[in-house]
Design an enzyme around this catalytic site. Structure first.
Site, PDB file in Angstrom:
ATOM      1  N   SER A 193      -3.221  -7.891  -2.912  1.00 49.83           N
ATOM      2  CA  SER A 193      -1.838  -8.060  -2.461  1.00 49.83           C
ATOM      3  C   SER A 193      -1.241  -6.804  -1.838  1.00 49.83           C
ATOM      4  O   SER A 193      -0.202  -6.865  -1.206  1.00 49.83           O
ATOM      5  CB  SER A 193      -0.960  -8.538  -3.617  1.00 49.83           C
ATOM      6  OG  SER A 193      -0.783  -7.507  -4.560  1.00 49.83           O
TER       7      SER A 193
ATOM      8  N   LYS B   5       3.710  -3.633  -6.821  1.00 49.21           N
ATOM      9  CA  LYS B   5       4.437  -4.149  -5.667  1.00 49.21           C
ATOM     10  C   LYS B   5       5.448  -3.117  -5.162  1.00 49.21           C
ATOM     11  O   LYS B   5       5.761  -2.151  -5.851  1.00 49.21           O
ATOM     12  CB  LYS B   5       5.210  -5.436  -6.045  1.00 49.21           C
ATOM     13  CG  LYS B   5       4.337  -6.641  -6.355  1.00 49.21           C
ATOM     14  CD  LYS B   5       3.707  -7.236  -5.113  1.00 49.21           C
ATOM     15  CE  LYS B   5       2.853  -8.450  -5.468  1.00 49.21           C
ATOM     16  NZ  LYS B   5       1.710  -8.097  -6.343  1.00 49.21           N
TER      17      LYS B   5
END
Lengths: 213, 213
Positions: free
Chosen positions: B131, B168
Site C-alpha cells: 500500500s 499510512k
DNA sequence: TTGCATGCTGTAAATATATCCAGTTACAGC
DNA sequence: GCTGTAACTGGATATATTTACAGCATGCAA
C-alpha cells in the site's frame, strides 16, 4: 597514520586548535592566513597530504569538511579510528576516472552493522535521480554497495560507464548483449556497445537506507 | 539559557548530532533538509532564536559558524545503553490488541546507530503489503519507527485501527476529518469514523532499511 | 481587537569556500 | 644532471553558504 613533517604537524595542530576555539574546522583560507601562506592552495595541498597520510579525512565539496582521525581526540568524538567503529563511508558524487572510494568523496560515515543487510555492504552510495523508483530506490536514498567482480542476470549493480556512475539492473541476452535496465518507465534502458563503451562493475546493491522526515 | 520549544530543541539536537557525525556544525540548508523545511531561511530564523536564548552562538558570515553553548559539555557524547548495543528490535506481525513492542513480537535485533536516521528510531517494523510502494516503502522493508503522541499533516505514521496495525500517510481536513492515505493507486484511503473506529498512533516513520538480494 | 512570538515559503544577492590549473623554489638522493 | 617530494604563489571558477527582503499562518496574551 604516517609520520608528519614539522610543517604538516603545524597545519594539523592549527586544525585542532581551531576546532577547540570555534567549534568548527578552519577553511583553506583561514589555514593559509594563520600559517602565513599567501595562497589558500598551499593549505589545500597540505590537507591532501594529511589526508593521504591518514591524519585527517576530507569531505568532498563540503565547507570546513575536515575531520581529525589522528591520535588527538578532544572533539568529544567516540574514539573510533578503525573503520568498523566509524561506520560505513557515505559516498556522494564521484568524479571522472577516480576510484569510487577515494577519501575525498567520503561525505560522512554511518554506523550500520554487518548483519543489517543479507550481505554486508562495503560502502554507501547516495542515489541520484529517479531511474530506479520502480523498485523503491528513490533519489537521496543511501544504497548499500558490496564490491564485486561479477554480476548475475537480473541483479542490481553499480556501474561505471565512461565517467558516469549509475545504478541499474543487469540484463544479458543469450547473444551476450548487455543492457542496463532502469526501473522507471520514463527512463530507457542503456544498451552497452562493447566497442564504444567501457563498462565497469563497481559493486552489487545489497541494501537501502532512507531517512524519512 | 532559556527554555527551548520542542521545535527549537529538534534544531539544537540536529546540530549536536551533526557535530558528532561529521566533525563540523551543519549549514542552514542542511538543517532545513533534515527537518523538512523547504527554505533554508526557516533554519536561519531558528538559529537566531536559539542564539537569542543562549543555546548557541553564531559567527557572522562564517560558514558553519554555529557553536553550542548550552548545558551539554561534551559535544560528541553518546549514551550507549544496553539496547543500543543489542540493536533495534525488529517487530513482525502484531497480534490483536497487544502492545506493539511485546517481547513475543521481537523477531531479532538489528544494530543501527542513532545517527543513521535524522530522528532516531525506537524499533523496526516489518512492512506488510504494497500500500505504500508509491513512496518507495515495499513489502518486507524494515520501517524505522519512533514512538510519538501526535502527528502532523502529511507525515507517515504507524497506526492501529481496532486490531490492525498499518502504515499510512496522515491527512486531516479543515473540518477535522481524518484519512489515512495509501501511497498506491490500487489502494483506497481509509476514512476514519471517530464514532466507529478507534485510531491509535503507534509512532512516526523515520526511516527505511531494505536488504537487496 | 491589537500586537507579538513562533514557524514557516520563496527569491535574490553578496560573500565564503573548495578546487583546479600553471608555474616557481628548494632540497635530498641517485 | 635528473627525479621526486615538499612547500609554496597567483589567478580563475564553480559551488556552497549566509543573509536580507517580502510575505503568510497560527496561537497567545494584553
Amino acid at each position: 597514520m604516517q609520520k608528519l613533517t614539522p610543517k604538516q604537524q603545524r597545519v594539523y595542530d592549527y586544525i585542532r586548535d581551531t576546532l577547540a576555539a570555534t567549534g568548527a574546522p578552519p577553511t583553506r583560507a583561514e589555514i593559509a592566513r594563520a600559517l602565513g601562506f599567501a595562497s589558500a592552495n598551499a593549505a589545500q595541498a597540505h590537507l591532501r597530504t594529511l589526508a593521504r597520510k591518514g591524519a585527517i579525512e576530507l569531505g568532498s565539496r563540503r565547507s570546513r569538511g575536515i575531520r581529525l582521525v589522528g591520535a588527538d581526540d578532544d572533539v568529544g568524538e567516540r574514539a573510533a579510528n578503525d573503520e568498523a567503529d566509524a561506520g560505513l563511508p557515505v559516498v556522494g558524487r564521484v568524479a571522472a576516472g577516480e576510484p569510487i572510494l577515494a577519501i575525498e568523496h567520503i561525505e560522512r560515515r554511518v554506523r550500520i552493522a554487518d548483519d543489517v543487510f543479507t550481505s554486508p555492504a562495503d560502502y554507501l552510495l547516495t542515489v541520484r535521480g529517479d531511474s530506479m523508483t520502480g523498485i523503491g530506490i528513490l533519489d537521496g536514498d543511501l544504497l548499500g554497495v558490496k564490491s564485486a567482480d561479477d554480476i548475475r542476470q537480473g541483479q542490481i549493480g553499480v556501474f561505471r560507464i565512461g565517467d558516469e556512475v549509475t545504478v541499474k539492473r543487469f540484463i544479458q541476452s543469450e547473444t551476450g548483449d548487455v543492457r542496463l535496465r532502469a526501473e522507471n518507465p520514463d527512463y530507457a534502458d542503456i544498451q552497452i556497445d562493447p566497442t564504444q563503451d567501457e563498462l565497469v562493475l563497481e559493486g552489487l546493491a545489497v541494501g537501502i537506507v532512507r531517512s524519512i522526515h
